[in-house]
Structures are given as structure tokens and as C-alpha cells.
Design a protein around this motif. Structure first.
Motif, mmCIF file in Angstrom:
data_model
loop_
_atom_site.group_PDB
_atom_site.id
_atom_site.type_symbol
_atom_site.label_atom_id
_atom_site.label_comp_id
_atom_site.label_asym_id
_atom_site.label_seq_id
_atom_site.Cartn_x
_atom_site.Cartn_y
_atom_site.Cartn_z
ATOM 1 N N ARG A 23 0.816 -1.215 0.000
ATOM 2 C CA ARG A 23 0.000 0.000 0.000
ATOM 3 C C ARG A 23 0.852 1.269 0.000
ATOM 4 O O ARG A 23 0.651 2.179 -0.809
ATOM 5 C CB ARG A 23 -0.948 -0.001 1.200
ATOM 6 C CG ARG A 23 -2.024 -1.081 1.138
ATOM 7 C CD ARG A 23 -3.089 -0.842 2.200
ATOM 8 N NE ARG A 23 -4.093 -1.895 2.223
ATOM 9 C CZ ARG A 23 -5.129 -1.947 1.392
ATOM 10 N NH1 ARG A 23 -5.277 -1.019 0.475
ATOM 11 N NH2 ARG A 23 -6.017 -2.936 1.486
ATOM 12 N N GLU A 165 -6.939 2.039 6.127
ATOM 13 C CA GLU A 165 -7.182 0.714 5.550
ATOM 14 C C GLU A 165 -7.266 -0.386 6.600
ATOM 15 O O GLU A 165 -7.840 -1.463 6.340
ATOM 16 C CB GLU A 165 -6.095 0.389 4.518
ATOM 17 C CG GLU A 165 -6.212 1.125 3.208
ATOM 18 C CD GLU A 165 -5.778 2.582 3.265
ATOM 19 O OE1 GLU A 165 -5.961 3.311 2.272
ATOM 20 O OE2 GLU A 165 -5.230 3.026 4.318
ATOM 21 N N GLU A 195 -3.032 6.520 0.292
ATOM 22 C CA GLU A 195 -2.819 7.367 -0.882
ATOM 23 C C GLU A 195 -2.235 8.713 -0.476
ATOM 24 O O GLU A 195 -1.474 9.324 -1.240
ATOM 25 C CB GLU A 195 -4.122 7.549 -1.657
ATOM 26 C CG GLU A 195 -4.528 6.336 -2.475
ATOM 27 C CD GLU A 195 -3.464 5.903 -3.476
ATOM 28 O OE1 GLU A 195 -2.998 6.765 -4.249
ATOM 29 O OE2 GLU A 195 -3.094 4.710 -3.496
ATOM 30 N N TRP A 290 -12.533 8.789 2.423
ATOM 31 C CA TRP A 290 -12.026 7.436 2.179
ATOM 32 C C TRP A 290 -13.181 6.455 2.021
ATOM 33 O O TRP A 290 -13.170 5.597 1.135
ATOM 34 C CB TRP A 290 -11.117 7.022 3.333
ATOM 35 C CG TRP A 290 -10.543 5.646 3.213
ATOM 36 C CD1 TRP A 290 -9.526 5.247 2.402
ATOM 37 C CD2 TRP A 290 -10.963 4.475 3.937
ATOM 38 N NE1 TRP A 290 -9.281 3.908 2.570
ATOM 39 C CE2 TRP A 290 -10.149 3.414 3.507
ATOM 40 C CE3 TRP A 290 -11.939 4.242 4.904
ATOM 41 C CZ2 TRP A 290 -10.289 2.125 4.007
ATOM 42 C CZ3 TRP A 290 -12.078 2.959 5.408
ATOM 43 C CH2 TRP A 290 -11.258 1.913 4.970
ATOM 44 N N THR A 294 -12.379 4.422 -2.059
ATOM 45 C CA THR A 294 -11.942 3.021 -2.010
ATOM 46 C C THR A 294 -12.365 2.313 -0.730
ATOM 47 O O THR A 294 -12.568 1.102 -0.724
ATOM 48 C CB THR A 294 -10.415 2.933 -2.132
ATOM 49 O OG1 THR A 294 -9.809 3.688 -1.069
ATOM 50 C CG2 THR A 294 -9.940 3.502 -3.471
ATOM 51 N N LEU A 298 -13.839 -1.590 0.069
ATOM 52 C CA LEU A 298 -13.042 -2.518 0.882
ATOM 53 C C LEU A 298 -13.878 -3.081 2.022
ATOM 54 O O LEU A 298 -13.827 -4.280 2.306
ATOM 55 C CB LEU A 298 -11.814 -1.798 1.432
ATOM 56 C CG LEU A 298 -10.655 -1.544 0.490
ATOM 57 C CD1 LEU A 298 -9.596 -0.677 1.164
ATOM 58 C CD2 LEU A 298 -10.045 -2.854 0.027
#
Length: 305
Positions: A23, A165, A195, A290, A294, A298
């Protein structure tokens, strides 16, 4: 035209990215390519799906491994800038001991000096900002940081906060409506989207003189469990419960228990200056951003929804 040529020359300087199939490294590689730069990535298996995706994106993929110094030397030929991140020895499946992580990070740093690299950026962890934690796979980064600070080439240390994440880690969701985490509902936690690590490191590498010999704690949002619970529930369109990992699990895993204690003591926050970061690097990702990007996908994938 002269100004544009100077910009192109700056962004075209070759960068070697470690961990590019992960990542952090992946975000750095994409940012550098997006700025028109030249990126090389050291990977164990150039034929892997992740490595082939890097190649398709324009990254030069070369075979190598931390246990093979010759491969790292070869990868550093002609390189001006290096982003160094290693698999966390505490991560499941990393296959690394704490000593391995220290040895590999020092090796990358020393070979960067040997190659005359113009700037090394090492990625550490913000939770060590207030001193040793008592968690070996975190505290080993203190030794690495000390080594980097003694290098004879320009260096910068970035300390990412908790990755957004992590909220989409499958093992953290024992049920589709229950999220277990290191923090409790009232514990403040600084978060960073990976990111944004790419965005920040890209800016640091592009403006190396400004960041030489600096340690930068990075985060994009500050949240407690209640805010996380509300935001995720809103994104999913159904209520969820956010809770600290249960005592029954912590009793079986002393290092996890120690990590939870650190968050309860406030060590997961108070490390980064979010206002100063946004002044320096522009707007950074909030949890809602977020989730609407993505993160939402997720979460759906790990929850089976």
C-alpha cells in the motif's frame, strides 16, 4: 518554457521505491509516475499480479530481495531518490523478525549512501513519537530512525499514523455489524489514508532541500470510535458497533494487549499537526472521503456484503 523544463527535469529524477507492491510503496510509486517521474521498483517476483500492475502503470520493475544486497546495489544504479519501507515484522505473514526489519532497513540506507543517492525517505510509525512503546515490532523502528539520522546523505523520516485501511482488515470484523479495533469508543486516533502517504512523500521527494534532516508525523484525520462507528454506519446504510478488541482475545495475545494499552493511553493521537500538514501538502483525506471512495468497497468486500 524554461520554467516548465525545470519542472520536468525535477520530476523526472529517477526514484527507487521499496515495497511498491504494498500500500505505502504503491502509493508513492503512483504519485511519482503521476508527476511525470521515472520510478523503479524492487520486487521479489516480477511476474506477480501486483508487479505486472506496476509495469502497466509505467514503473520499471526489477527483481531483487532484501536478503540479496547485490540486487539492491544493482537497483540503485542511476537512482537519485529512494523511498524505503519494509514489511512490518509484526504483520501476519510478513515472515520477518524484528531483527530482520532493522537489518534490512539499515542495509537499504547504507547502500543508498554507497550509491551516492541524493535523498532517502524512510517510513516509520507515528506511535513511537512519544518514546518507546514496549511493542518490539514498533520499537525496532526507533533503532532504524537513529541509523538514518546518522547518514551522510540527505534524509527525511515520515511517520504515518494509523492506516485507514486497517478498518477494512477482515479479522477486525467478527460479524458484519461489529468492528473490533485497538481503540475504545472514546480513544482519539490519528488516521492516514495510504494514498495520502504517496502524496506527502511525493512532495517531500520533489522538494528535498525543504525536508532534509526532518522527521514528519503525518495524519489526515483525528477520530474516536464513536465517530468511526457513525461514519461507517452512514456509508453502509446500516448501523454497526465499534468496540475495542475483547479481553478474552487480549489475554491470549500480549503484544496486541500492549498495543491496545497504548491507544488507551492516548499514544495514537497528539503526534501530527493536521493544520500544518494541510498547509504544507494541501487537503488530506478525511474518513468520509475514504469511505466514499476506495474504503467503502473494501469494507463491503471484507464484510461479505
Amino acid at each position: 518554457m524554461a520554467i516548465q523544463n525545470a519542472i520536468n527535469a525535477s520530476t523526472a529524477r529517477p526514484t527507487l521505491v521499496f515495497g511498491a507492491t504494498g500500500r505505502q510503496g504503491g502509493a508513492v510509486a503512483r504519485t511519482a509516475i503521476g508527476k511525470g517521474g521515472s520510478v523503479r521498483a524492487l520486487v521479489r517476483d516480477p511476474a506477480s499480479v501486483a508487479a505486472r500492475a506496476l509495469s502497466a502503470y509505467g514503473v520499471e520493475v526489477v527483481r531483487g530481495d532484501y536478503s540479496d544486497p547485490a540486487s539492491i546495489r544493482a537497483a540503485m544504479k542511476g537512482i537519485d531518490r529512494v523511498f524505503s519501507t519494509q514489511p512490518n515484522s509484526g504483520s501476519a505473514g510478513s515472515g520477518l523478525t524484528d531483527a530482520d526489519e532493522v537489518r534490512y532497513a539499515k542495509l537499504v540506507a547504507d547502500l543508498a549512501v554507497e550509491a551516492g543517492v541524493g535523498h532517502l525517505v524512510y517510513s516509520s510509525a507515528s506511535i513511537i513519537s512519544q518514546g518507546p512503546t514496549g511493542v518490539p515490532n514498533l520499537d525496532c523502528k526507533i533503532e532504524i530512525e537513529d541509523h538514518v539520522r546518522r547518514l551522510s546523505i540527505p534524509w527525511t523520516i515520515v511517520r504515518p499514523s494509523t492506516f485507514m485501511e486497517l478498518l477494512a482488515t477482515p479479522d477486525f470484523w467478527p460479524r458484519p455489524d461489529l468492528l473490533h479495533f485497538f481503540a475504545g469508543s472514546k480513544d482519539p486516533v490519528e488516521f492516514i489514508a495510504t494514498e495520502d502517504i504517496g502524496k506527502i512523500v511525493g512532495a517531500i521527494l520533489e522538494r528535498g532541500d525543504r525536508f532534509a534532516a526532518r522527521t514528519v508525523n503525518i495524519a489526515g484525520d483525528l477520530l474516536d470510535g464513536e465517530k468511526i462507528q457513525t461514519a461507517i454506519g452512514k456509508e453502509l446504510g446500516q448501523p454497526i458497533t465499534f468496540a475495542r478488541f475483547p479481553d478474552t482475545l487480549l489475554e491470549q495475545h500480549p503484544m496486541l494487549q500492549r498495543t491496545v494499552q497504548l491507544f488507551a493511553a492516548g499514544r495514537g493521537a497528539g503526534n501530527a499537526d493536521l493544520t500544518a500538514l494541510e498547509h504544507e501538502f494541501g487537503r488530506l483525506t478525511r474518513l468520509e472521503d475514504w469511505l466514499s471512495g476506495t474504503g467503502g468497497a473494501l469494507l463491503c468486500s471484507v464484510r461479505g456484503s
